[in-house]
Design an enzyme around this catalytic site. Structure first.
Site, PDB file in Angstrom:
ATOM      1  N   CYS A 189      -3.089   5.157   7.630  1.00 16.52           N
ATOM      2  CA  CYS A 189      -3.125   4.559   8.958  1.00 16.52           C
ATOM      3  C   CYS A 189      -1.800   4.770   9.677  1.00 16.52           C
ATOM      4  O   CYS A 189      -1.680   4.585  10.862  1.00 16.52           O
ATOM      5  CB  CYS A 189      -3.384   3.064   8.873  1.00 16.52           C
ATOM      6  SG  CYS A 189      -4.475   2.601   7.561  1.00 16.52           S
ATOM      7  N   ASN A 211       0.802  -1.225   0.000  1.00 20.77           N
ATOM      8  CA  ASN A 211       0.000   0.000   0.000  1.00 20.77           C
ATOM      9  C   ASN A 211       0.834   1.274   0.000  1.00 20.77           C
ATOM     10  O   ASN A 211       0.330   2.349  -0.284  1.00 20.77           O
ATOM     11  CB  ASN A 211      -0.949   0.004   1.205  1.00 20.77           C
ATOM     12  CG  ASN A 211      -0.242  -0.279   2.501  1.00 20.77           C
ATOM     13  OD1 ASN A 211       0.316  -1.359   2.685  1.00 20.77           O
ATOM     14  ND2 ASN A 211      -0.236   0.677   3.402  1.00 20.77           N
TER      15      ASN A 211
HETATM   16  N1  PLP Z   1      -4.439  -3.769   3.912  1.00 15.14           N
HETATM   17  C1  PLP Z   1      -3.941  -2.878   3.048  1.00 15.14           C
HETATM   18  C2  PLP Z   1      -2.886  -3.296   2.097  1.00 15.14           C
HETATM   19  C3  PLP Z   1      -4.423  -1.564   3.053  1.00 15.14           C
HETATM   20  O1  PLP Z   1      -3.927  -0.675   2.184  1.00 15.14           O
HETATM   21  C4  PLP Z   1      -5.413  -1.200   3.978  1.00 15.14           C
HETATM   22  C5  PLP Z   1      -5.871   0.207   4.071  1.00 15.14           C
HETATM   23  O2  PLP Z   1      -5.099   1.137   3.937  1.00 15.14           O
HETATM   24  C6  PLP Z   1      -5.913  -2.187   4.840  1.00 15.14           C
HETATM   25  C7  PLP Z   1      -5.398  -3.450   4.785  1.00 15.14           C
HETATM   26  C8  PLP Z   1      -6.996  -1.865   5.829  1.00 15.14           C
HETATM   27  O3  PLP Z   1      -8.195  -1.671   5.127  1.00 15.14           O
HETATM   28  P1  PLP Z   1      -9.513  -1.159   5.862  1.00 15.14           P
HETATM   29  O4  PLP Z   1      -9.464   0.321   5.828  1.00 15.14           O
HETATM   30  O5  PLP Z   1     -10.654  -1.722   5.040  1.00 15.14           O
HETATM   31  O6  PLP Z   1      -9.511  -1.702   7.237  1.00 15.14           O
END
Ligand code: PLP
Length: 374
Positions: free
Chosen positions: A317, A151
């Site tokens: 995050c 991400n």
């Molecule tokens: N996994 C990845 C690779 C992400 O990019 C994200 C969000 O940024 C998540 C998990 C978490 O997703 P959610 O916002 O649906 O909890």
């Protein structure tokens, strides 16, 4: 909130809801009946959920008899996958250093609870170091969790080959993949990938927030994370988010992978300030991790915001963390990483990305001039 006309380049954080998905969501919101009740309307709603489940599994070419549970977000799917299969203290588990915080921080918490979870390192290009990963496997290893597309950088792990090799080394290994940034960007064929568990999220693919999925291969003995009324085949309790589920179905039905490499190229071509491109050519083109030497990414991000451009700094995050764990694991110098921005997009106009590059040239020059003066 006052809506300003800003150009948005933070799609990896979340995406605007597509019109057809919004329509499906609004229509389904009128079906307020509880799918677990036994009245006729509730049964109709329940049937719609099952249809959505089947359609999504079919689009993703899931193996016959496999399952899909709907969750509230990918963070829940990821937590659930780890909690379901990291259960014994005499076994070994592996994640990579490139995982999203919903895997990484869960793993850290579970290490504190006494589980043996090891971290596979990354290559300079942001992919997991396969050689070291494979060398970490032994007969005690029963679970590996890897990200499909990172991400922060867009680095793509070769999940099909990695899964095949992991299972050759130890057929008992269960492979979970976080596919949140892969779905809609690269081909996700669950049968071909050969994985046991696969996480995805609605709000990253033009759907509403509050709905996500966890694919579970048919042969797995899955221990539910959330207990209660036994919804979702007893694997994830809680009254179903019917509108979210039907919107997710619509979003997945309308996914179309488009070649966005021209947008990335136009962006880079129009930069005139010194930078380090962290996302190389093997990454998905829709996520560009780039550092502007001598700057602070956060400040540049705010300066761009003032000019009407929304970009990211690492993952949303993670934005409170002082260091960037993923860039660190790739060997990017801390000082360089401080100047990092994450530019992410969908099928936007070339003019828009050129405008962003020009705005970056302006604010980076302003920033560097100010620093020199002080
Ligand atoms: N996994 C990845 C690779 C992400 O990019 C994200 C969000 O940024 C998540 C998990 C978490 O997703 P959610 O916002 O649906 O909890």
């Amino acid at each position: 909130m006052e809506e300003k006309n800003k150009l948005y380049f933070d799609y990896a954080s979340t995406t605007p809801i597509k019109e057809n998905v919004m329509e499906a969501y609004v229509n389904a919101s009128r079906m307020f009946y509880n799918p677990s009740a036994l009245n006729f309307m509730s049964i109709e709603v329940k049937n719609k959920i099952e249809e959505a489940r089947e359609n999504i599994l079919s689009i993703l070419n899931a193996k016959p008899k496999s399952k899909l549970i709907f969750t509230s977000c990918a963070t829940e799917s990821n937590n659930s996958a780890l909690r379901a299969f990291i259960r014994r203290k005499d076994k070994k588990y592996i994640i990579s250093m490139g995982e999203h915080s919903s895997i990484y921080n869960t793993a850290k918490a579970m290490i504190n609870e006494g589980y043996q979870i090891d971290f596979a390192p990354l290559n300079e290009d942001g992919r997991v170091n396969e050689k070291i990963l494979f060398s970490m496997i032994d007969e005690k290893t029963t679970f590996v969790s890897l990200i499909h597309v990172n991400n922060e950088t867009g680095a793509i792990n070769d999940i099909e080959n990695i899964t095949r090799e992991l299972k050759r080394l130890n057929p008992k290994i269960i492979v979970h993949v976080d596919g949140v940034q892969a779905l809609g960007k690269i081909d996700v064929d669950l049968s071909k990938l050969g994985v046991d568990l696969y996480t995805f999220s609605g709000h990253k693919i033009g759907c509403v927030r509050g709905i996500a999925g966890l694919y579970i291969a048919s042969n797995l003995n899955y221990t539910p994370y959330i207990l209660g009324g036994g919804q979702e085949m007893g694997l994830r309790s809680g009254t179903e988010n019917v509108a979210g589920i039907l919107a997710l179905e619509e979003a997945i039905k309308s996914l179309k992978i488009t070649d966005l490499s021209g947008i990335k190229t136009a962006f880079i071509k129009n930069l005139t300030v010194p930078y380090k491109l962290i996302s190389n050519d093997s990454c998905v083109p829709n996520i560009i991790s780039i550092a502007f030497y001598g700057t602070r990414g956060e400040t540049i991000m705010h300066m761009l915001d003032d000019l009407g451009f929304i970009v990211g700094t690492g993952s949303a995050c993670n934005s409170k963390d002082k260091t960037n764990r993923v860039l660190d694991a790739m060997g990017v110098e801390k000082q360089t990483a401080l100047g990092n921005l994450r530019i992410s997009f969908d099928a936007i106009e070339i003019d828009e990305i050129v405008a962003l590059a020009e705005a970056i040239n302006k604010v980076v020059n302003e920033y560097l001039t100010k620093v020199k003066r002080n």
